[in-house]
Each structure stands twice: as structure tokens, then as C-alpha cells.
Write an enzyme that holds these catalytic residues in place. Sequence first.
Site, PDB file in Angstrom:
ATOM      1  N   SER A 100     -73.042 -15.164  11.185  1.00 56.47           N
ATOM      2  CA  SER A 100     -73.461 -15.692  12.122  1.00 56.47           C
ATOM      3  C   SER A 100     -74.717 -15.205  12.770  1.00 56.47           C
ATOM      4  CB  SER A 100     -72.435 -16.186  12.900  1.00 56.47           C
ATOM      5  OG  SER A 100     -71.325 -16.758  12.556  1.00 56.47           O
TER       6      SER A 100
HETATM    7  N1  SAH Z   1     -67.132 -14.609  11.641  1.00 57.59           N
HETATM    8  C1  SAH Z   1     -68.070 -14.664  10.478  1.00 57.59           C
HETATM    9  C2  SAH Z   1     -68.848 -16.000  10.288  1.00 57.59           C
HETATM   10  C3  SAH Z   1     -68.356 -16.322   9.036  1.00 57.59           C
HETATM   11  S1  SAH Z   1     -68.937 -18.248   8.607  1.00 57.59           S
HETATM   12  C4  SAH Z   1     -69.055 -13.446  10.575  1.00 57.59           C
HETATM   13  O1  SAH Z   1     -68.931 -12.740  11.533  1.00 57.59           O
HETATM   14  O2  SAH Z   1     -69.555 -12.976   9.530  1.00 57.59           O
HETATM   15  C5  SAH Z   1     -67.390 -19.004   8.619  1.00 57.59           C
HETATM   16  C6  SAH Z   1     -66.396 -18.357   7.528  1.00 57.59           C
HETATM   17  O3  SAH Z   1     -64.983 -19.256   7.931  1.00 57.59           O
HETATM   18  C7  SAH Z   1     -66.870 -18.578   6.013  1.00 57.59           C
HETATM   19  O4  SAH Z   1     -66.352 -17.243   5.617  1.00 57.59           O
HETATM   20  C8  SAH Z   1     -65.324 -19.415   5.564  1.00 57.59           C
HETATM   21  O5  SAH Z   1     -65.169 -19.352   4.280  1.00 57.59           O
HETATM   22  C9  SAH Z   1     -64.414 -19.411   6.657  1.00 57.59           C
HETATM   23  N2  SAH Z   1     -63.569 -20.515   6.751  1.00 57.59           N
HETATM   24  C10 SAH Z   1     -63.591 -21.782   6.652  1.00 57.59           C
HETATM   25  N3  SAH Z   1     -62.647 -22.831   6.992  1.00 57.59           N
HETATM   26  C11 SAH Z   1     -61.531 -21.682   7.070  1.00 57.59           C
HETATM   27  C12 SAH Z   1     -60.271 -21.937   7.183  1.00 57.59           C
HETATM   28  N4  SAH Z   1     -59.672 -23.113   7.415  1.00 57.59           N
HETATM   29  N5  SAH Z   1     -59.575 -20.712   7.356  1.00 57.59           N
HETATM   30  C13 SAH Z   1     -59.974 -19.460   7.558  1.00 57.59           C
HETATM   31  N6  SAH Z   1     -61.245 -19.290   7.197  1.00 57.59           N
HETATM   32  C14 SAH Z   1     -62.163 -20.238   7.044  1.00 57.59           C
END
Ligand code: SAH
Length: 218
Positions: free
Chosen positions: A67
Site C-alpha cells: 500500500s
Molecule cells: N497490508 C499489505 C497490503 C497488501 S494488498 C502490505 O502492507 O503490503 C492486500 C492483500 O490482501 C493482498 O496480499 C491480497 O492477497 C490479500 N487478500 C485479499 N483478500 C484476502 C482475504 N480474503 N483474506 C486474506 N488476505 C486477502
Amino acid sequence: MRKYEDTYRHKGLRKQLVDSLKQKGITDEKVLTAINNIPRHYFMESAFDKIAYEDRAFPIAEGQTISQPYTVAYQTQLLEVKPREKILEIGTGSGYQAMVLAEMDAHVFTIERQKKLFEEQRNFILRKDYPSIKYFYGDGYDGLPTYAPFDKIIITAAAPFVPPKLVDQLKKGGKMVIPLGEGGVQVMHRITKNEDGTTTDEVFDKFSFVPMVEGRNN
Ligand code: SAH
């Protein structure tokens, strides 16, 4: 390839990033200190090294993103983190947001649905610096009933609705920060669970997240 060296140049760029977050309205000093302390370039391929401290999102594996720093700071500020709180994060991704929370002395439980991203955390160089973070491979819609209730819950993917099981797993008086909406734009919400079990919803700014998808992925 990644390079793990935190030079004066990196530290200087990080300080500039923190100043720009202040200008954009981030006031929580603990959030700013955490971002100042974490080498964000360690989370990216070295090809992105020079731009790791620009305030923008970057691609990581599996078509996912780390993000934007402003988004991380904004969600973390809304969460009103206090030391030793139990925080559930949905969407581990690069692990950056989890480490920002751990840097603020929270006890973090983080779930990722993509197996490859979950497994990458195992060998990540910064993991040993944050032994309090617990990583799980699973579906964030289910939360972690075994470890509930949580003081705070942060969702870092675009949720089409507020997952009811996550509301169940929130303590009374606890708060959830969640970007709600499908498509290109989400609206940030903060949901507080009241003492009588009802919830209060506050609405904030617009952001753009990758979707929160149901089920685990191999
Ligand atoms: N917090 C992260 C941002 C990641 S982007 C960081 O600091 O880098 C969002 C993430 O959510 C992705 O890796 C995606 O695979 C995950 N995601 C999407 N749906 C999800 C679900 N139902 N359960 C767990 N993770 C999920």
C-alpha cells in the site's frame, strides 16, 4: 533481487517521506516514528530501490501491492493504536503494515490468502526483528476465532461489505478500519463496537485497494 542495506541516503529519503505525510495531515507521532524506523525499500525488489520512498503503491508478487505510505499512515492513525493491543490485519501482502503496527508495540495477527505471499514472510529478513507478529494462511472473511476477541481490526483490501464474523471477533469498545466498496474506489470506514453490541460507523476519505477475495489461493 533485494538489497538489505539501510544507507544514510535511504534514511534521508525516509525522513522526507515522513515530512510529506505530515503535510498531508498525518499527526499521530507514533505512526510517523514507525514509518521513519522501517526500511521500506527492504520490501521491494532492488529495481525499485530509488523510488521506494515516493508516496505511492508498488507491485509485489502475485499481482498484489504494498500500500501507499499515506494509505498505511491514514489507516493506522484511524486505528488509534495503543501499546499491547491485539490487532488483527486482513491482507499481509508485503508485511509492511503489520510491521508498522508491531513498531507501535501492538500484538499483530495477520492473515494472507495467497500462499506464495504467506510463505515469503517466513524468510523475510525483518521477521526476526518483530517476533510478536503472528502470520496465518487463510481467508480473512473468517478471521481468527481461536485468537479473538481483538482490540482492533484493520482490513487492507477492498471489502464489498463488512464481514460479520469480523464484527463478532471485535471486543466491545474495539474499532475496525475497513475500505468499503467494489470497483476502482473505496471509502474508508471506521466501525466501533459499542458496549451493547451495536456498531457505530464513521465515514472518511476515498482510496483505491486490490479486492478482498473469498477463499484461500494456492
Ligand atoms: N497490508 C499489505 C497490503 C497488501 S494488498 C502490505 O502492507 O503490503 C492486500 C492483500 O490482501 C493482498 O496480499 C491480497 O492477497 C490479500 N487478500 C485479499 N483478500 C484476502 C482475504 N480474503 N483474506 C486474506 N488476505 C486477502
